[in-house]
Design an enzyme around this catalytic site. Structure first.
Site, mmCIF file in Angstrom:
data_model
loop_
_atom_site.group_PDB
_atom_site.id
_atom_site.type_symbol
_atom_site.label_atom_id
_atom_site.label_comp_id
_atom_site.label_asym_id
_atom_site.label_seq_id
_atom_site.Cartn_x
_atom_site.Cartn_y
_atom_site.Cartn_z
ATOM 1 N N GLN A 133 0.895 -1.127 -0.088
ATOM 2 C CA GLN A 133 0.107 -0.145 -0.097
ATOM 3 C C GLN A 133 0.763 1.264 0.130
ATOM 4 O OE1 GLN A 133 -3.039 0.603 -0.490
ATOM 5 N NE2 GLN A 133 -2.736 2.774 -0.134
ATOM 6 N N CYS A 134 1.031 1.697 -1.245
ATOM 7 C CA CYS A 134 2.154 2.842 -1.182
ATOM 8 C C CYS A 134 1.503 4.201 -1.131
ATOM 9 C CB CYS A 134 2.923 2.845 -2.736
ATOM 10 S SG CYS A 134 4.039 1.422 -3.012
ATOM 11 N N GLN A 135 0.217 4.483 -1.288
ATOM 12 C CA GLN A 135 -0.237 5.716 -0.936
ATOM 13 C C GLN A 135 -0.480 6.255 0.317
ATOM 14 O OE1 GLN A 135 -4.584 6.340 -1.725
ATOM 15 N NE2 GLN A 135 -4.122 8.196 -2.845
ATOM 16 N N TYR A 268 -7.917 0.078 3.699
ATOM 17 C CA TYR A 268 -8.963 0.904 3.195
ATOM 18 C C TYR A 268 -10.028 0.117 2.311
ATOM 19 C CZ TYR A 268 -5.063 4.218 3.453
ATOM 20 O OH TYR A 268 -3.831 4.886 3.934
ATOM 21 N N MET A 271 -8.132 0.588 -3.201
ATOM 22 C CA MET A 271 -6.959 1.029 -3.663
ATOM 23 C C MET A 271 -7.074 0.989 -5.150
ATOM 24 S SD MET A 271 -4.419 3.359 -2.974
ATOM 25 C CE MET A 271 -3.702 3.945 -4.559
ATOM 26 N N GLU A 272 -6.851 2.112 -5.895
ATOM 27 C CA GLU A 272 -7.261 2.202 -7.330
ATOM 28 C C GLU A 272 -5.917 1.724 -8.177
ATOM 29 O OE1 GLU A 272 -6.053 6.379 -5.876
ATOM 30 O OE2 GLU A 272 -7.155 4.755 -5.005
ATOM 31 N N HIS A 296 -16.051 3.716 -7.373
ATOM 32 C CA HIS A 296 -15.219 4.798 -7.162
ATOM 33 C C HIS A 296 -13.788 4.358 -7.575
ATOM 34 C CE1 HIS A 296 -13.758 7.893 -4.421
ATOM 35 N NE2 HIS A 296 -12.750 7.095 -4.187
ATOM 36 N N GLU A 297 -13.521 3.112 -7.461
ATOM 37 C CA GLU A 297 -11.948 2.749 -7.883
ATOM 38 C C GLU A 297 -12.047 2.887 -9.351
ATOM 39 O OE1 GLU A 297 -10.097 3.026 -5.495
ATOM 40 O OE2 GLU A 297 -11.906 2.895 -3.933
ATOM 41 N N HIS A 300 -11.416 6.266 -10.657
ATOM 42 C CA HIS A 300 -10.128 6.815 -10.437
ATOM 43 C C HIS A 300 -9.236 6.483 -11.569
ATOM 44 C CE1 HIS A 300 -9.158 8.472 -6.491
ATOM 45 N NE2 HIS A 300 -9.691 7.449 -5.638
ATOM 46 N N GLU A 319 -9.680 13.133 -5.119
ATOM 47 C CA GLU A 319 -10.776 12.297 -4.418
ATOM 48 C C GLU A 319 -12.203 13.118 -4.770
ATOM 49 O OE1 GLU A 319 -10.635 9.484 -3.810
ATOM 50 O OE2 GLU A 319 -8.637 8.931 -3.345
ATOM 51 N N ASP A 376 -0.680 11.146 5.691
ATOM 52 C CA ASP A 376 -1.521 9.920 6.353
ATOM 53 C C ASP A 376 -2.297 10.747 7.363
ATOM 54 O OD1 ASP A 376 -0.913 8.069 4.665
ATOM 55 O OD2 ASP A 376 0.363 6.984 5.889
ATOM 56 N N TYR A 384 -12.806 13.978 -0.178
ATOM 57 C CA TYR A 384 -13.924 13.600 -1.203
ATOM 58 C C TYR A 384 -15.276 14.138 -1.098
ATOM 59 C CZ TYR A 384 -10.849 9.218 -0.147
ATOM 60 O OH TYR A 384 -9.919 8.302 -0.113
ATOM 61 N N ARG A 564 -9.895 -2.337 8.177
ATOM 62 C CA ARG A 564 -10.444 -1.252 7.247
ATOM 63 C C ARG A 564 -10.505 -0.132 8.282
ATOM 64 N NH1 ARG A 564 -15.837 -0.941 3.385
ATOM 65 N NH2 ARG A 564 -15.277 1.162 2.432
ATOM 66 N N LYS A 566 -11.722 3.063 7.870
ATOM 67 C CA LYS A 566 -12.979 3.716 7.941
ATOM 68 C C LYS A 566 -13.848 3.089 9.059
ATOM 69 C CE LYS A 566 -17.502 4.145 5.175
ATOM 70 N NZ LYS A 566 -17.990 3.787 3.951
#
Length: 611
Positions: A133-135, A268, A271-272, A296-297, A300, A319, A376, A384, A564, A566
């Site tokens: 997960q690089c973002q 998440y 991830m797109e 949503h993805e 992206h 976003e 982060d 968003y 996740r 969220k």
């Protein structure tokens, strides 16, 4: 700090990476990637003598230009940004020239971009698993790079893993080769090519015992075999969503759109990553009701991947546009009322995010400042939903969808394959709507971009689908125990899953219910038996807020059984804020911290005020 991205040491205005070639061997015993990267640069500055790259905890053993070993220095480490890697070139290089750096290295077992799972943490229980997960700025922990969204480049890769594990990347597969080492162990080398320029945060890798199922002419779903058939059924509408996206954004340039259902610890909803969207298993509701995350993805693919925010300070460009496009896709599939319903619902999550930071906090601005700030730490639903609100308001002011959708397409066409700033976006908006400049001038742009709190204008969304949710939520909020008999189980059976989610969301925005309210509601509506993660999440929060002791165990279980953020972060915050559940929350977190994604664990430590 070199350059103009406050989260990066690199400066793409001096020399920019124009191609990346990766060779990694995946070592599950050491939990490292071992190998090299070749970076081809285009030079923009005369007499360039050195290059600075982003790195984080990389064990670099050699740097060369193909013929000469080069001197390099790893600078002081910043907790979030890692270290600048300065490489001295063999001689001055002039503008317009190209050169290649070959860097041999190994990642750290604690690389923040990677999560390593033991076999017992997987569904199959037999083989290990690893995913990235690089973002936002974690790519620097798996390769030295220009780790800024302002720098985009294609990449190729060769990934060697032990058989029978499968490697996938955010790129098109170019086949595989088999080899046997001296000990007789069998290895697989998978080859990949991503020809479309993209930022470093979209480099992605997964290794595990994976299977796939076809779900469309250009799509497969991948996961461990235990989930693959359920996932194929859940995401069967993927091609319809892709086609709707193409109507709005133009041709899909990435070739394939595959989905990977990750283990529960993925932090998440999705991830797109190009060619291979990562999604959480919490989307497997069984009724496709949460597949809007896939919309949503998919969105992206145009807004974020094709047109990218220049720095993380302009994250809303990624976003906000993607939520807007996502809801346009949903509208094409399920009707305009559904689009309005989801937009109205989004205001609740926006308000919750603003309340979390505080209405005056600068992270609640649409355009934020990240000097010495980890992106982060600023992450939330604000870019968003606040970004979407601005775009919806503009669409309303400028003549509706028939006028605004062509602008969205022109924005994508103008900036595709590039990165864009808020100022460039606004300039293009004015150029496209030149004949409506007075309308645009009537907006308070400073309030939209630079003021904290809720948006200065809230659009008038169609409330048709929300009315039943609002009426029922208001009735429960006002009810005394004597009124419980007036509620019936079919109050919610006629509601869609989305409406049930909104009903519970509205209750969470009101004064907390009593424990007796929650008990009576569950006897009628059976929310504690729900398999839909979004419903279960809100129901658990409602119980904790009501100081219902029977809610502690299921809330903590949900907080721990998936990662996740969220869901996990609000549940831990709620559990940590109540004296009867705090000790259990802290104990559960500390016991499970070694199995959590590093980003998730670091945030929960702060949420529980342990650091």
């Amino acid at each position: 700090m070199v350059g103009y991205d406050p989260t990066s040491y690199s400066d793409p205005t001096e020399a920019k990476v124009e191609n990346i070639d990766i060779k990694w061997k995946v070592d599950f015993n050491k939990k490292t990637l071992q190998g090299s990267v070749d970076l081809k640069f285009e030079v923009f500055k005369d007499k360039l003598q050195s290059v600075v790259l982003d790195s984080k905890d990389l064990a670099i053993t050699r740097v060369s230009d193909g013929s000469t070993d080069l001197k390099f220095n790893i600078g002081e480490k910043h907790a979030s940004f890692g270290s600048p890697l300065e490489i001295q070139l063999a001689g001055p290089v002039n503008s317009g020239s190209n050169f290649v750096l070959h860097i041999e290295y190994e990642t750290s077992p604690g690389a923040t971009a990677l999560q390593w799972l033991d076999p017992k943490q997987t569904a199959g229980k037999k083989y290990p698993y690893m995913f990235s997960q690089c973002q936002a700025i974690h790519a620097r922990s798996i390769l030295p790079c220009q780790d800024s969204p302002s720098a985009k480049a294609p990449y190729s890769a060769q990934i060697t893993v032990s058989d029978p594990l499968v490697a996938l990347m955010s790129a098109l597969s170019c086949g595989s080769e088999t080899s046997v080492d001296e000990s007789g162990a069998k290895w697989m080398t998978y080859k990949f090519q991503q020809k479309v320029p993209m930022p470093s945060y979209l480099i992605a890798i997964v290794v595990g015992l994976l299977e796939s199922r076809e779900i469309g002419p250009r799509s497969k779903v991948w996961s461990e075999k235990e989930f693959v058939d359920k996932a194929a059924a859940e995401f069967s509408e993927t091609e319809s969503m892709l086609a709707a996206g193409e109507e709005l954004g133009g041709p899909y340039v990435w070739g394939r759109y595959d989905l990977l259902v990750l283990p529960p610890s993925f932090p998440y909803g999705g991830m797109e990553n190009p060619c291979l969207t990562f999604v959480t298993p919490t989307l497997l509701a069984g009724d496709k009701s949460l597949a809007n995350v896939v919309a949503h993805e998919i969105a992206h693919s145009w807004t974020g991947n094709l047109v990218t925010n220049h720095t993380w300070e302009d994250f809303w460009l990624n976003e906000g546009h993607t939520v807007f496009l996502e809801r346009k896709i949903v509208s094409k599939l399920f009707g305009e009322q559904t689009r309005h319903f989801q937009a109205s619902n989004g205001l609740g999550s926006l308000k919750s995010a603003i309340d979390h930071f505080g209405s005056d906090h600068p992270f609640t601005n649409l355009v934020i400042k990240l000097n010495n700030v980890d992106p982060d730490d600023a992450f939330s639903s604000i870019p968003y939903e606040k970004g979407h609100t601005l775009l919806f308001h503009l669409e309303t002011l400028l003549g509706g969808p028939t006028e605004f959708e062509p602008f969205l397409r022109s924005y994508i066409d103008k900036f595709k394959f590039k990165s864009v700033t808020t100022a460039q976006w606004k300039q293009h908006l004015y150029e496209f709507f030149e004949n409506k400049r007075p309308v645009l001038d009537s907006l308070d742009w400073n309030a939209w971009f630079n003021s904290p709190g809720m948006p200065p204008v809230i659009p008038q969304y169609d409330q048709t689908l929300a009315m039943e949710c609002t009426s029922l939520a208001d009735k429960w909020a006002k009810a005394s125990s004597d009124d419980f008999a007036s509620f019936k189980s079919d109050d919610v059976t006629k509601l869609t899953s989305w409406q049930k989610i909104e009903f519970l969301s509205q209750l969470l925005q009101k004064e907390p219910l009593t424990s007796s309210h929650v008990t009576a509601m569950d006897a009628l509506y059976k929310f504690s038996d729900e398999g839909n993660a979004e419903i279960k999440f809100r129901w658990n929060r409602l119980g904790i807020r009501a100081k219902c002791e029977s809610a502690i165990e299921p809330a903590l279980k949900m907080a721990l059984e998936q990662g996740r953020m969220k869901f996990t972060r609000p549940l831990f915050r709620d559990l940590g804020a109540w004296e009867k559940s705090r000790d259990q929350a802290v104990e559960g977190f500390l016991a499970n911290k070694p199995f959590m994604h590093s980003t998730t664990a670091s945030h929960i430590e702060k949420d529980l005020k342990l650091v």
